[in-house]
Design an enzyme around this catalytic site. Structure first.
Site, PDB file in Angstrom:
ATOM      1  N   SER A  62       0.676  -1.168   0.412  1.00 14.82           N
ATOM      2  CA  SER A  62      -0.100   0.152  -0.131  1.00 14.82           C
ATOM      3  C   SER A  62       0.721   1.081   0.136  1.00 14.82           C
ATOM      4  O   SER A  62       0.006   2.576  -0.096  1.00 14.82           O
ATOM      5  CB  SER A  62      -1.115  -0.243   1.169  1.00 14.82           C
ATOM      6  OG  SER A  62       0.258   0.236   2.653  1.00 14.82           O
ATOM      7  N   LYS A 106       0.470   4.780   6.650  1.00 14.55           N
ATOM      8  CA  LYS A 106      -0.328   5.359   5.619  1.00 14.55           C
ATOM      9  C   LYS A 106      -0.082   7.619   5.423  1.00 14.55           C
ATOM     10  O   LYS A 106       0.693   7.641   6.930  1.00 14.55           O
ATOM     11  CB  LYS A 106      -1.630   5.935   5.817  1.00 14.55           C
ATOM     12  CG  LYS A 106      -2.119   3.986   5.742  1.00 14.55           C
ATOM     13  CD  LYS A 106      -2.129   3.060   4.909  1.00 14.55           C
ATOM     14  CE  LYS A 106      -2.857   1.863   4.953  1.00 14.55           C
ATOM     15  NZ  LYS A 106      -1.759   1.627   3.732  1.00 14.55           N
TER      16      LYS A 106
END
Length: 195
Positions: A62, A106
């Protein structure tokens, strides 16, 4: 004179000394001294890893290309826990809101009060949402393969464990991680000149 005063005036019992002096003048650490040294070292390591910094391995696609899918170790500053001094563009490590016991890394793209795109840019939903107070909006750099705020909604700042500040391994990628976002380019700005 009470017992405690007499105890301290008479000196410590021999087994409580951390060093002993030999007749030659050399000092040697006693067993108690070794235990004290071990306890102090353990305490310092605990404080460092709990409240200051930690090093963690990462896995997953990711955050490609910022973080490799496997084999990366990152340095996390815990001074930024619970969203302290976090800004848009920073990489954060947080407790995953849906997967118990799991963590994630993230990029922050919205702070409280900001408006963000609720879907993937260029694909599907083009609705804007406002990030509520006490939350932030996080996305992976590889948005097509990231489960982030677009799936679980705004992330509570209380779930943030820290800010990712450096790559530790692999050695070729070792270095500080800077805020990856850049100011948008405006061709009408005063700094623009045609050549």
């Amino acid at each position: 004179m009470n017992r405690l005063t007499r105890f301290f005036r008479s000196g410590l019992p021999n087994f409580l000394y951390t060093y002993t002096t030999l007749p030659s003048g050399q000092r040697h650490r006693t067993y108690f001294g070794l235990i004290v040294l071990y306890a102090n070292t353990t305490l310092l390591v605990h404080v460092f890893l709990t409240y200051m910094y930690t090093i963690k391995p990462t896995y997953g696609i990711s955050m490609v290309p910022t973080i490799n899918p496997v084999g990366n170790w990152i340095l996390i500053s815990k001074r930024h826990r619970r969203g302290r001094r976090i800004s848009v563009g920073d990489l954060v490590c947080f407790k995953h809101p849906l997967l118990e016991g799991e963590g994630a890394v993230k990029r922050v793209v919205g702070m409280p009060g900001d408006f963000v795109l609720s879907g993937t840019p260029g694909v599907g939903d083009k609705r804007m949402v406002q990030v509520p107070e006490g939350h932030c909006w996080v996305t992976g750099d590889n948005q097509m393969h990231s489960r982030d705020s677009r799936y679980f909604g705004p992330l509570p700042l209380a779930l943030i464990r820290g800010k990712v500040i450096a790559h530790v391994l692999p050695l070729l990628k070792m270095g500080w991680i800077n805020n990856g976002l850049q100011e948008p380019w405006d061709p009408d700005s005063e700094d623009f000149s045609e050549e």
